[in-house]
Design an enzyme around this catalytic site. Sequence first.
Site, PDB file in Angstrom:
ATOM      1  CB  SER A 134      -0.966   0.001   1.181  1.00 31.95           C
ATOM      2  OG  SER A 134      -2.052  -0.853   0.906  1.00 31.95           O
TER       3      SER A 134
ATOM      4  CE1 TYR B  39      -5.236   2.207   3.889  1.00 32.95           C
ATOM      5  CE2 TYR B  39      -6.018   0.057   3.175  1.00 32.95           C
ATOM      6  CZ  TYR B  39      -5.077   1.060   3.144  1.00 32.95           C
ATOM      7  OH  TYR B  39      -3.964   0.922   2.348  1.00 32.95           O
ATOM      8  CB  SER B  40     -12.380   1.369   1.297  1.00 33.97           C
ATOM      9  OG  SER B  40     -12.915   0.669   0.187  1.00 33.97           O
ATOM     10  CG  ASN B  41      -7.210  -2.099  -0.399  1.00 37.01           C
ATOM     11  OD1 ASN B  41      -6.104  -1.594  -0.462  1.00 37.01           O
ATOM     12  ND2 ASN B  41      -7.549  -2.947   0.566  1.00 37.01           N
TER      13      ASN B  41
ATOM     14  N   GLY C   1       2.875  -0.955   4.059  1.00 36.17           N
ATOM     15  CA  GLY C   1       2.396  -1.788   2.976  1.00 36.17           C
ATOM     16  C   GLY C   1       2.310  -3.250   3.378  1.00 36.17           C
TER      17      GLY C   1
END
Length: 400
Positions: A100, A208-210, A353
């Site tokens: 990330s 948190y959302s990809n 990440g």
Amino acid sequence: MGLSGKTTVAAALLATTAVLAPVAVVVPAEAATPSASAGLDGSGGHAAVQRALDAAVAAGVPGAVVEVREGRNVWRGTSGVADLGSGRQVKAGDRFRAGSVTKSFVATVVLQLVAEGKAGLDDPIERHLPGLIPAGKHGERVTVRQLLHHTSGLPDYLTEVLIKEDRDALRTLRTAQYTPRELVAKAVEKAVKTGWNFDPDEPGKWGYSNTNYVVLGLLVERLTGHDLGGEITRRIIRPLHLKDTSFPTSPQLPGAHMNGYEWLDGPTAAPTDLTEYSPSAIWATGTLISTTHDLNTFYRGLADGKLLPPQMLREMRTMRAMDGDRPGRSYGLGLESNANYCPKQDPVWGHGGSVGGYNTYSFMTADGRRQVTLALNRNFTKSAEADTAARGVVSAALCG
């Protein structure tokens, strides 16, 4: 974590969501395994960093590499092996999957486009990508800023759909093929069936959302007419001379690198090598390949104003508190602020990440004097002791 078996691995994936969970950091008192390091500043002042690095390897991580910068001085340390098969030792320049940390790169490109007048931070995404997020109670309200900030309320296609529905997700996603629009569609389908996680920009809400960054990747492509990887290369990688950084379109990890491992069948079984991995399921959310040197160079360039005008950098570093289970942590526009690593100092900033086989930390002190990037070649199945040691590396490097 004491992980064993597919069910527990899936639970760990759901819990991690690619932003690292806070824990108390403890720097180990002594080195646990032989290590190799190059003290380029000649000071010998990084013994605590090396001890923590070695402790992570002693706790079951095959290999680890770190680069610490203090002004013009650079120190690099390694521990363990890059390849369990050959026994090759980790080298300072080894590449890895940065997970990330990719989001900081994507956010930088988006903010460059905002500075160029191609979009506004408070533009509804519907203006630029009509129909991607269906209009209705929420869809027309989602803005570029909310996507960058993780305040859109969109479900996470990765942890809430793909991983939740598949107990063996790490293996499945290794060869999966998705288009970015298919990933967004999975999140939208969940939102339609079970509701959004919260209203866009609802006061006090953060999640948190990809999915947010897949949408932003599509926005970059729509505004520029070029593929996302090409824009990241043109706007960041080439100007900063990040010679070992790439946005891959194939499963291979080129050049000298650390192999990535997870113990998917339990701690006593053979590890699964996840080095080759399809980028399609993580794309704009975490597919970047890099090195400790290149990531430090990127965040240094960002802080020094080489990538963004001052107003955009201020926007990027305007933080909003994360949800309640992450005390001391805030999120800006593709950047994290964390007060837990150095409690007696101002919060550090950067990004972490998490991706199959690799765990990355890249942070800088608030005054910009110190930087650290750490990479491990085991992630979701590593032990709590390894987690603590890894955070100890970051604390020892940044807290003076």
